[in-house]
Scaffold this motif. Structure first.
Motif, PDB file in Angstrom:
ATOM      1  N   VAL A  87       0.834  -1.198   0.000  1.00  0.00           N
ATOM      2  CA  VAL A  87       0.000   0.000   0.000  1.00  0.00           C
ATOM      3  C   VAL A  87       0.873   1.253   0.000  1.00  0.00           C
ATOM      4  CG1 VAL A  87      -1.765   1.291   1.253  1.00  0.00           C
ATOM      5  CG2 VAL A  87      -1.878  -1.205   1.146  1.00  0.00           C
ATOM      6  N   ASP A  88       0.525   2.202  -0.863  1.00  0.00           N
ATOM      7  CA  ASP A  88       1.214   3.483  -1.022  1.00  0.00           C
ATOM      8  C   ASP A  88       2.566   3.356  -1.715  1.00  0.00           C
ATOM      9  OD1 ASP A  88      -0.865   4.924   0.140  1.00  0.00           O
ATOM     10  OD2 ASP A  88      -0.038   4.672   2.158  1.00  0.00           O
ATOM     11  N   ARG A 110      -2.301   1.851  -4.425  1.00  0.00           N
ATOM     12  CA  ARG A 110      -2.952   2.618  -3.366  1.00  0.00           C
ATOM     13  C   ARG A 110      -3.656   1.742  -2.343  1.00  0.00           C
ATOM     14  NH1 ARG A 110      -5.734   6.885  -7.636  1.00  0.00           N
ATOM     15  NH2 ARG A 110      -3.758   7.735  -8.459  1.00  0.00           N
ATOM     16  N   GLY A 111      -3.870   0.482  -2.683  1.00  0.00           N
ATOM     17  CA  GLY A 111      -4.552  -0.440  -1.786  1.00  0.00           C
ATOM     18  C   GLY A 111      -4.403  -1.854  -2.300  1.00  0.00           C
ATOM     19  N   LYS A 112      -5.145  -2.782  -1.712  1.00  0.00           N
ATOM     20  CA  LYS A 112      -4.992  -4.195  -2.026  1.00  0.00           C
ATOM     21  C   LYS A 112      -6.034  -4.719  -3.003  1.00  0.00           C
ATOM     22  CE  LYS A 112      -2.748  -5.269   2.363  1.00  0.00           C
ATOM     23  NZ  LYS A 112      -2.765  -6.119   3.577  1.00  0.00           N
ATOM     24  N   THR A 113      -6.997  -3.903  -3.386  1.00  0.00           N
ATOM     25  CA  THR A 113      -8.005  -4.342  -4.344  1.00  0.00           C
ATOM     26  C   THR A 113      -7.593  -3.913  -5.751  1.00  0.00           C
ATOM     27  OG1 THR A 113      -9.313  -2.318  -4.134  1.00  0.00           O
ATOM     28  CG2 THR A 113      -9.790  -4.112  -2.586  1.00  0.00           C
ATOM     29  N   SER A 115      -9.083  -2.302  -8.024  1.00  0.00           N
ATOM     30  CA  SER A 115      -9.455  -0.933  -8.368  1.00  0.00           C
ATOM     31  C   SER A 115      -8.513   0.100  -7.755  1.00  0.00           C
ATOM     32  CB  SER A 115     -10.887  -0.647  -7.909  1.00  0.00           C
ATOM     33  OG  SER A 115     -10.990  -0.743  -6.496  1.00  0.00           O
ATOM     34  N   GLN A 116      -7.740  -0.302  -6.747  1.00  0.00           N
ATOM     35  CA  GLN A 116      -6.806   0.613  -6.091  1.00  0.00           C
ATOM     36  C   GLN A 116      -5.394   0.526  -6.659  1.00  0.00           C
ATOM     37  OE1 GLN A 116      -7.792  -0.936  -2.094  1.00  0.00           O
ATOM     38  NE2 GLN A 116      -8.285   1.167  -1.529  1.00  0.00           N
ATOM     39  N   VAL A 118      -3.553   1.484  -9.800  1.00  0.00           N
ATOM     40  CA  VAL A 118      -3.910   2.388 -10.887  1.00  0.00           C
ATOM     41  C   VAL A 118      -2.734   2.569 -11.842  1.00  0.00           C
ATOM     42  CG1 VAL A 118      -4.808   4.669 -11.458  1.00  0.00           C
ATOM     43  CG2 VAL A 118      -5.464   3.569  -9.295  1.00  0.00           C
TER      44      VAL A 118
END
Length: 214
Positions: A87-88, A110-113, A115-116, A118
């Motif tokens: 993350v990040d 940006r995250g673990k899914t 959609s995050q 990018v």
């Protein structure tokens, strides 16, 4: 904005699906002719399973990288994290699409899914000298790119992960396997770096890996 080594602190590598274990790589393997001109003279180290990392950084803090592994399908990436976590962080990710076309792009994690994660985002800055390249030759995939930093990279936490699905519309599927190492980018050829490895990203097991000229 480019983050320096002190703030970046961690190198994330997300990697493609492995070919059968009987197929291996080493630093003795020659680079494809398409890469030899711009990526010659790199230091080299096997880092995990069939993965080999070739690299060099110059006085202007430009890091040249060729990351390679046995390949059948999936994606390969290499990025940087502030704290050793996904993350990040930001990554360079490459793959061969379903139609056979090569793809390589920066990603912001940006995250673990899905959609995050990018595409065409993140804090990595490519050098103006050469565009990132990905190619497959003799069942091996090669990611070659150059990144600019504000400070030299030193010891970095490196995360390795395996993803078996071909990205669709720049959407990365979840990794299939992973490990973690600490890699010293200041160590020259024929010297040593300390490797910190873990299937769960946070083990205390360490080993020593030697370097050779590529």
């Amino acid at each position: 904005m480019v983050m320096g080594a002190a703030s970046v602190g961690t190198l994330l590598v997300a990697l493609a699906v492995l070919a059968p274990a009987v197929m291996t790589q080493s630093c003795d393997d020659e680079l494809p002719a398409q890469l030899a001109g711009n990526f010659s003279g790199l230091a080299c180290a096997p880092v995990w399973n069939s993965f080999v990392l070739r690299y060099a950084q110059d006085k202007d803090n430009v890091l040249r990288v060729v990351l390679s592994t046995m390949y059948s399908t999936g994606w390969v990436g290499m990025g940087f994290s502030k704290n050793g976590l996904m993350v990040d962080s930001s990554a360079m990710v490459g793959w061969i699409g379903k139609t056979g076309l090569p793809h390589i792009k920066p990603f912001s994690l940006r995250g673990k899914t899905p959609s995050q994660v990018v595409a065409d985002q993140g804090f990595l800055v490519s050098s103006d000298n050469h565009k990132p390249t990905v190619l497959v030759q003799q069942a091996k995939i090669y990611l070659a790119f150059q990144l600019s930093f504000t400070e030299p990279l030193r010891r970095q936490n490196v995360l390795l992960a395996v993803g078996s699905a071909i990205p669709v519309n720049d959407r990365l599927a979840e990794h299939q396997d992973k490990t973690s190492i600490v890699f010293d980018f200041t160590t020259g050829p024929f010297d040593y770096c300390f490797i910190h490895s873990s299937a769960a990203f946070h083990s205390e097991r360490k080993s020593v890996v030697g370097f050779s000229a590529s």
